[in-house]
Enzyme design. Structure first.
Site, PDB file in Angstrom:
ATOM      1  N   ASP A   1       0.861  -1.189   0.000  1.00 46.22           N
ATOM      2  CA  ASP A   1       0.000   0.000   0.000  1.00 46.22           C
ATOM      3  C   ASP A   1       0.897   1.239   0.000  1.00 46.22           C
ATOM      4  O   ASP A   1       2.029   1.200   0.496  1.00 46.22           O
ATOM      5  CB  ASP A   1      -0.915   0.030   1.231  1.00 46.22           C
ATOM      6  CG  ASP A   1      -2.129   0.930   1.013  1.00 46.22           C
ATOM      7  OD1 ASP A   1      -3.216   0.404   0.712  1.00 46.22           O
ATOM      8  OD2 ASP A   1      -1.986   2.177   1.126  1.00 46.22           O
TER       9      ASP A   1
ATOM     10  N   CYS B   1     -14.037  -0.338  -7.776  1.00 45.78           N
ATOM     11  CA  CYS B   1     -15.091   0.350  -7.026  1.00 45.78           C
ATOM     12  C   CYS B   1     -15.414   1.670  -7.723  1.00 45.78           C
ATOM     13  O   CYS B   1     -15.893   2.608  -7.097  1.00 45.78           O
ATOM     14  CB  CYS B   1     -14.677   0.570  -5.574  1.00 45.78           C
ATOM     15  SG  CYS B   1     -13.170   1.513  -5.407  1.00 45.78           S
TER      16      CYS B   1
HETATM   17  N1  SAH Z   1      -8.551  -3.841   0.373  1.00 41.79           N
HETATM   18  C1  SAH Z   1      -8.710  -2.864   1.418  1.00 41.79           C
HETATM   19  C2  SAH Z   1      -9.265  -1.560   0.904  1.00 41.79           C
HETATM   20  C3  SAH Z   1      -8.422  -0.910  -0.173  1.00 41.79           C
HETATM   21  S1  SAH Z   1      -8.688   0.792  -0.316  1.00 41.79           S
HETATM   22  C4  SAH Z   1      -9.551  -3.448   2.536  1.00 41.79           C
HETATM   23  O1  SAH Z   1     -10.071  -4.555   2.385  1.00 41.79           O
HETATM   24  O2  SAH Z   1      -9.695  -2.794   3.572  1.00 41.79           O
HETATM   25  C5  SAH Z   1      -7.486   1.310  -1.438  1.00 41.79           C
HETATM   26  C6  SAH Z   1      -6.067   1.433  -0.890  1.00 41.79           C
HETATM   27  O3  SAH Z   1      -5.216   1.724  -1.987  1.00 41.79           O
HETATM   28  C7  SAH Z   1      -5.815   2.536   0.111  1.00 41.79           C
HETATM   29  O4  SAH Z   1      -5.282   1.986   1.282  1.00 41.79           O
HETATM   30  C8  SAH Z   1      -4.773   3.454  -0.549  1.00 41.79           C
HETATM   31  O5  SAH Z   1      -3.794   3.933   0.367  1.00 41.79           O
HETATM   32  C9  SAH Z   1      -4.133   2.524  -1.533  1.00 41.79           C
HETATM   33  N2  SAH Z   1      -3.569   3.116  -2.749  1.00 41.79           N
HETATM   34  C10 SAH Z   1      -4.116   4.014  -3.592  1.00 41.79           C
HETATM   35  N3  SAH Z   1      -3.339   4.230  -4.658  1.00 41.79           N
HETATM   36  C11 SAH Z   1      -2.237   3.446  -4.503  1.00 41.79           C
HETATM   37  C12 SAH Z   1      -1.086   3.190  -5.282  1.00 41.79           C
HETATM   38  N4  SAH Z   1      -0.908   3.774  -6.464  1.00 41.79           N
HETATM   39  N5  SAH Z   1      -0.193   2.298  -4.816  1.00 41.79           N
HETATM   40  C13 SAH Z   1      -0.373   1.688  -3.616  1.00 41.79           C
HETATM   41  N6  SAH Z   1      -1.456   1.871  -2.847  1.00 41.79           N
HETATM   42  C14 SAH Z   1      -2.381   2.736  -3.279  1.00 41.79           C
END
Ligand code: SAH
Length: 454
Positions: free
Chosen positions: A307, A397
């Site tokens: 992340d 989403c």
């Molecule tokens: N799967 C998670 C929810 C994901 S939300 C759950 O079950 O709770 C999306 C996540 O993507 C966020 O934590 C955000 O910090 C991360 N994110 C967004 N863009 C990103 C990128 N380019 N690289 C890595 N992480 C990213």
């Protein structure tokens, strides 16, 4: 989808704070084509200033309301009588003067109004909203989705989405429960106007120790509303936790994403857990470790989680500890997934189960093309990193990406990766995120479980 709908922007879905880099990329290339990401609201014509406030539609523009779609776009409005303020409840009439709905007005949005009620006899007041919220709770209780009693789950109690905006007849209002804490998110001028009323009703019906407001979704800007966060009722406990299928998650309601946690993926995380035994798992966009914890509990051999948010990863590690899971099987990377996947490919790393759960790349259909490329990119790399017989759990989403389009993107990614894959399951948000039939935009979360040929 109509041209107007393609500009819609306030479906009750995820924020993409962590995805800012990607958004910047999208917006930069958008401006190169001179197409602004968001067009300024074109204000409907003023009608008779001394008449009773109300919205009159253009001839023939009542059709979507007759199908009970709850949004009234500025382009459908002939004129606005009186001098209403944003948040006021106005009657909406067709060109012949027939009553269509009571709706919350917003002068600053491309969605001029959102419908509260289709019945002329209804009075939009505290009793009306008390009833709506009670109905949302009763529907969840009837389906066994409500932590019982609501708000009485204790600090480590279970979680649920108690109110899911348009789909619960309450456009712009989201309420999530984490144990005995409620988080309320107001996304448009209507709920903004009734903020205190909603807080009173929620306090009355759920008796939480705290109602915390997280009105800081991206959509508020497009609605002309400032961001607002903070305690609305009670006191925020130092630690907020939610228990989900027996796993404990610390939730940062003040600083975390969205309302602090992604309740919508609850069932899909559980499914991943049941398929993780003895597998090398890769969880991309892991946030606070949701899918990772389920995989660890499910007996995964190893779990690599990626992340971009340092804070989310800190919480994820704490969550592993909180559940007494084997931390030595968990590896964490703070990185941009787009680059990290390429590195893993170059290192020839392979996995048996991969989860891709990115933020919404396409908040509206205007972003669909660029977003499609991003989805294809990560999925193509995902397919390449899977061992034969491996499973890909892939999600979107994005309100701007339909089920069909998503499946096409994934098919293109598999083709380019040179793998044969089957859809073994289609996934959606959990049942406490219902979708009103007349509001298909409510079905923002789509997921595919794919198995690549062995
Ligand atoms: N799967 C998670 C929810 C994901 S939300 C759950 O079950 O709770 C999306 C996540 O993507 C966020 O934590 C955000 O910090 C991360 N994110 C967004 N863009 C990103 C990128 N380019 N690289 C890595 N992480 C990213």
């Amino acid at each position: 989808m109509s041209k107007e709908k393609s500009r819609s922007h306030s479906t009750p879905h995820r924020q993409s704070q962590g995805g800012k880099d990607f958004r910047k990329r999208v917006q930069r290339s958008k401006s190169q084509t001179d197409a602004p990401a968001v067009q300024p609201a074109s204000r409907p014509r003023a009608g008779n200033p001394s008449a009773k406030p109300g919205i009159m539609l253009k001839a023939g523009r009542e059709k979507s309301l007759q199908r009970r779609h709850p949004w009234i776009f500025s382009g459908a409005v002939e004129c606005i009588d009186g001098a209403p303020a944003s948040g006021d409840t106005l009657p909406v009439r067709d060109a012949a003067g027939n009553f269509l709905a009571w709706a919350a007005y917003n002068a600053d949005s491309q969605i001029t109004a959102r419908v509260w009620s289709w019945h002329e006899k209804d009075v939009i007041d505290k009793a009306f909203f008390r009833n709506r919220i009670a109905n949302a709770l009763a529907a969840r209780r009837a389906l066994g989705l409500l932590p019982s009693p609501a708000g009485g789950g204790g600090a480590g109690g279970e979680g649920a989405r108690l109110v899911h905006g348009e789909s619960d007849g309450l456009p712009g209002l989201i309420v999530d429960q984490y144990g005995d804490v409620l988080v309320m998110q107001l996304g448009s001028a209507g709920p903004e106007h009734w903020r205190d009323t909603f807080a009173d009703i929620l306090q009355e019906q759920c008796a939480p120790v705290c109602i915390y407001e997280r009105s800081d979704s991206d959509g508020r800007e497009l609605e002309g509303l400032p961001k607002r966060c903070g305690v609305v009722r009670g006191t925020l406990p130092e630690k907020v936790e939610v228990t989900e299928n027996g796993l404990r998650f610390a939730v940062d309601v003040a600083e975390g994403q969205k309302t602090g946690y992604y309740l919508d993926q609850r069932d899909n995380r559980a499914l991943t857990g049941t398929l993780a035994q003895d597998k090398d798992v890769l969880n991309c966009f892991c946030y606070t470790g949701g899918f990772s914890l389920y995989a660890l509990r499910g007996g995964a051999k190893s779990v690599l989680s990626i992340d971009a948010s340092e804070g989310a990863l800190e919480l994820a590690k704490r969550n592993v500890e909180l559940n007494g899971l084997n931390a030595s099987k968990a590896e964490w990377q703070c990185a941009d997934v787009f680059g990290a996947l390429r590195k893993l490919r170059d290192q020839n790393r392979k996995f048996d189960l991969i989860v891709l759960d990115p933020p919404k790349f396409a908040p509206t259909a205007a972003f669909a093309e660029k977003a499609s490329r991003a989805y294809k990119d990560i999925n193509l790399l995902g397919f390449k990193l899977l061992r034969p017989g491996g499973l890909l759990f892939t999600y979107s989403c994005s309100g701007g990406i339909s089920d069909d389009l998503f499946q096409k993107i994934i098919a293109g990614a598999a083709l380019d990766a040179g793998v044969d894959a089957q859809i073994v399951k289609k996934l959606h948000a959990a049942a406490d995120h219902p979708v009103l039939l007349s509001f298909p935009e409510g079905a923002y979360l789509k997921g595919l479980v794919l198995r690549v040929a062995g």
